[in-house]
Design an enzyme around this catalytic site. Structure first.
Site, PDB file in Angstrom:
ATOM      1  N   ARG A  54       0.871  -1.169   0.000  1.00  0.00           N
ATOM      2  CA  ARG A  54       0.000   0.000   0.000  1.00  0.00           C
ATOM      3  C   ARG A  54       0.910   1.221   0.000  1.00  0.00           C
ATOM      4  O   ARG A  54       2.128   1.094   0.107  1.00  0.00           O
ATOM      5  CB  ARG A  54      -1.017  -0.002   1.161  1.00  0.00           C
ATOM      6  CG  ARG A  54      -0.695  -0.743   2.403  1.00  0.00           C
ATOM      7  CD  ARG A  54       0.434  -0.158   3.192  1.00  0.00           C
ATOM      8  NE  ARG A  54       0.225   1.248   3.447  1.00  0.00           N
ATOM      9  CZ  ARG A  54       1.173   2.113   3.653  1.00  0.00           C
ATOM     10  NH1 ARG A  54       2.450   1.749   3.667  1.00  0.00           N
ATOM     11  NH2 ARG A  54       0.907   3.390   3.861  1.00  0.00           N
ATOM     12  N   GLY A  55       0.306   2.400  -0.092  1.00  0.00           N
ATOM     13  CA  GLY A  55       1.105   3.610  -0.274  1.00  0.00           C
ATOM     14  C   GLY A  55       1.158   3.909  -1.772  1.00  0.00           C
ATOM     15  O   GLY A  55       1.462   3.016  -2.579  1.00  0.00           O
ATOM     16  N   ALA A  56       0.872   5.163  -2.129  1.00  0.00           N
ATOM     17  CA  ALA A  56       0.661   5.503  -3.542  1.00  0.00           C
ATOM     18  C   ALA A  56       1.825   5.102  -4.460  1.00  0.00           C
ATOM     19  O   ALA A  56       1.620   4.398  -5.456  1.00  0.00           O
ATOM     20  CB  ALA A  56       0.353   6.997  -3.658  1.00  0.00           C
ATOM     21  N   GLN A 202      -1.910   2.276  10.064  1.00  0.00           N
ATOM     22  CA  GLN A 202      -0.628   2.328   9.349  1.00  0.00           C
ATOM     23  C   GLN A 202       0.448   3.069  10.144  1.00  0.00           C
ATOM     24  O   GLN A 202       1.641   2.789   9.991  1.00  0.00           O
ATOM     25  CB  GLN A 202      -0.795   3.021   7.986  1.00  0.00           C
ATOM     26  CG  GLN A 202      -1.561   2.208   6.960  1.00  0.00           C
ATOM     27  CD  GLN A 202      -3.016   2.595   6.917  1.00  0.00           C
ATOM     28  OE1 GLN A 202      -3.608   2.954   7.946  1.00  0.00           O
ATOM     29  NE2 GLN A 202      -3.624   2.526   5.759  1.00  0.00           N
ATOM     30  N   ASP A 243      -1.810  10.748  -1.681  1.00  0.00           N
ATOM     31  CA  ASP A 243      -2.172   9.783  -2.723  1.00  0.00           C
ATOM     32  C   ASP A 243      -2.513  10.456  -4.041  1.00  0.00           C
ATOM     33  O   ASP A 243      -2.508   9.821  -5.092  1.00  0.00           O
ATOM     34  CB  ASP A 243      -3.344   8.931  -2.247  1.00  0.00           C
ATOM     35  CG  ASP A 243      -2.909   8.080  -1.073  1.00  0.00           C
ATOM     36  OD1 ASP A 243      -2.893   8.618   0.053  1.00  0.00           O
ATOM     37  OD2 ASP A 243      -2.536   6.923  -1.297  1.00  0.00           O
ATOM     38  N   ASN A 253      -5.243  12.438   1.019  1.00  0.00           N
ATOM     39  CA  ASN A 253      -4.372  11.549   1.813  1.00  0.00           C
ATOM     40  C   ASN A 253      -5.257  10.759   2.769  1.00  0.00           C
ATOM     41  O   ASN A 253      -6.484  10.931   2.817  1.00  0.00           O
ATOM     42  CB  ASN A 253      -3.306  12.365   2.564  1.00  0.00           C
ATOM     43  CG  ASN A 253      -2.200  11.481   3.107  1.00  0.00           C
ATOM     44  OD1 ASN A 253      -1.701  10.605   2.407  1.00  0.00           O
ATOM     45  ND2 ASN A 253      -1.829  11.666   4.368  1.00  0.00           N
ATOM     46  N   LYS A 254      -4.627   9.903   3.536  1.00  0.00           N
ATOM     47  CA  LYS A 254      -5.338   9.012   4.455  1.00  0.00           C
ATOM     48  C   LYS A 254      -6.341   9.776   5.305  1.00  0.00           C
ATOM     49  O   LYS A 254      -6.076  10.883   5.774  1.00  0.00           O
ATOM     50  CB  LYS A 254      -4.296   8.300   5.329  1.00  0.00           C
ATOM     51  CG  LYS A 254      -4.823   7.301   6.305  1.00  0.00           C
ATOM     52  CD  LYS A 254      -5.720   6.266   5.687  1.00  0.00           C
ATOM     53  CE  LYS A 254      -5.110   5.562   4.494  1.00  0.00           C
ATOM     54  NZ  LYS A 254      -6.066   4.716   3.746  1.00  0.00           N
TER      55      LYS A 254
HETATM   56  O1  MRU Z   1      -4.430   3.189   2.260  1.00  0.00           O
HETATM   57  P1  MRU Z   1      -2.951   3.376   2.159  1.00  0.00           P
HETATM   58  O2  MRU Z   1      -2.192   2.807   3.304  1.00  0.00           O
HETATM   59  O3  MRU Z   1      -2.421   2.918   0.811  1.00  0.00           O
HETATM   60  O4  MRU Z   1      -2.782   4.933   2.208  1.00  0.00           O
HETATM   61  C1  MRU Z   1      -1.482   5.491   2.140  1.00  0.00           C
HETATM   62  C2  MRU Z   1      -1.454   6.919   2.451  1.00  0.00           C
HETATM   63  O5  MRU Z   1      -2.464   7.575   2.610  1.00  0.00           O
HETATM   64  C3  MRU Z   1      -0.129   7.543   2.480  1.00  0.00           C
HETATM   65  O6  MRU Z   1      -0.050   8.565   3.412  1.00  0.00           O
HETATM   66  C4  MRU Z   1       0.095   8.080   1.071  1.00  0.00           C
HETATM   67  O7  MRU Z   1      -0.034   7.056   0.106  1.00  0.00           O
HETATM   68  C5  MRU Z   1       1.391   8.633   0.872  1.00  0.00           C
HETATM   69  S1  MRU Z   1       2.504   7.350   0.633  1.00  0.00           S
HETATM   70  C6  MRU Z   1       4.000   7.949   0.238  1.00  0.00           C
END
Ligand code: MRU
Length: 361
Positions: A54-56, A202, A243, A253-254
């Site tokens: 996970r993470g963009a 996370q 994201d 973002n999250k």
């Molecule tokens: O749902 P996730 O864990 O994929 O969400 C990730 C986030 O929101 C991060 O803060 C975002 O992707 C930035 S990652 C460099």
């Protein structure tokens, strides 16, 4: 980044066979460090959907390698289009996923089926290498903010971050955490407030694990604690990842990021966002109305997984009710102090972004 002295990336091609794809199963962290071997495109799609990765930026890179695995099974144009669309549909909010697949399609559509596997691995490798380099550059541009905070306050700097935007969320280094790792390497006295980031934790699970393995001083806090800490001068700056950023500087973002931005604004705490340019969606202007927000299962809210005192991993239910689970929110550009990209820092605005990316004018 290193785990107990050994350098790793978050996704890599197995050096023994030269084609299968290795990832950490992030759903097992922090309690177990398990490496998965992906051999089929369906496994790559499952890894993204189930948040094993996970993470963009990382889901973009894994999707690119997913295309490689798809082509090993069937290099026809019909399969390329079908499997790419399937990968692109795994998660809706992070634009890096769509960006990486479009980049793969751009080089693969004109290639002959016989050449496609080699072309795909070369392009996926470049996507991964570029992400690592971009995140390192974000670190270089962001560390100056932390150094300036030390100079301003003359004491240990407290940085607050949300979710996980560290090396686990990218190919290497991270976005929000890259400046923190660089500040730590420089010997800057800093401490990180880590939002637990309900419902999937996370922050508590991944950011705390990453920072701990690296030796960076940090404290996990409940998501609701940040505003209080800001009111009492215990946060010098906020750095988060994202994201998707619109061309006008709105930041998806999250879930919970927006509330931190509101609290930071009210307390005049600088609120910075780290991102590689692959996270900018140049087609979108109004983040609140135009960015699709992933709705995940209510079970992520109603159920909590953790380790019992005798070492078993258990899931327990914490509410008698069902739950809604929007997974992201959008922070309007007016609440963002600035963006930290691989090309430098800029205002969260159309003009700010165009000053760094003039080719988009
Ligand atoms: O749902 P996730 O864990 O994929 O969400 C990730 C986030 O929101 C991060 O803060 C975002 O992707 C930035 S990652 C460099």
């Amino acid at each position: 980044m290193k785990i107990d002295g050994t350098p790793y990336r978050s996704v890599w091609v197995d050096p023994d066979d030269g084609w299968s794809v290795r990832i950490f199963d992030q759903t097992k962290l922090p309690w177990a460090l398990e490496i998965l071997r992906l051999t089929m495109v369906g496994q790559a799609a499952h890894a993204i959907r189930s948040m094993q990765v996970r993470g963009a930026p990382l889901i973009g890179a894994v999707a690119a390698y997913g295309v490689c695995l798809a082509l090993r099974a069937d290099a026809s144009t019909a399969a390329l289009e079908h499997d790419s669309a399937m990968l692109a549909a795994t998660r809706p909010t992070a634009v890096n996923l769509r960006w990486a697949i479009d980049r793969m399609l751009t080089v693969l559509r004109p290639a002959t089926p016989a050449d496609r596997v080699a072309v795909a691995y070369a392009e996926a490798g470049r996507i991964a290498d570029e992400d690592a380099a971009q995140c390192e550059a974000i670190g270089r541009h962001g560390v100056e903010l932390i150094a300036a905070a030390v100079a301003r306050t003359g004491r240990r700097v407290n940085v607050l971050t949300h979710c996980n935007a560290g090396w686990l969320a990218t190919v290497d280094w991270g976005t929000a955490l890259a400046p923190i790792y660089m500040a730590f390497e420089r010997g800057i006295d800093l401490h990180v407030w880590v939002d637990e980031t309900r419902p999937r934790n996370q922050g508590a699970a991944l950011t705390a694990w990453e920072l701990g393995r690296h030796g960076v001083p940090h404290t996990v806090i409940a998501d609701n604690a940040g505003g209080h800490l800001m009111q009492h001068d215990q946060v010098d700056l906020v750095i988060v990842g994202t994201d998707r950023v619109t061309r006008t500087g709105d930041v998806a973002n999250k879930i919970g990021t927006y509330l931190k931005a509101l609290a930071a604004h009210d307390n005049v705490v600088p609120f910075w966002v780290g991102l590689p340019s692959t996270t900018i969606d140049w087609n979108v202007a109004d983040g609140v109305r135009e960015i699709p927000i992933e709705e995940r299962s209510g079970a992520e809210v109603t159920d909590v997984t953790g380790r019992t005192a005798d070492g078993r991993i258990e899931t327990v239910r914490v509410t008698p009710s069902g739950a809604a689970n929007p997974a992201f929110d959008v922070t309007p550009a007016r609440l963002v102090t600035g963006l930290i990209t691989e090309r430098g820092r800029c205002a969260a605005s159309a003009e700010g972004l165009l000053s760094l990316f003039p080719e988009r004018r």
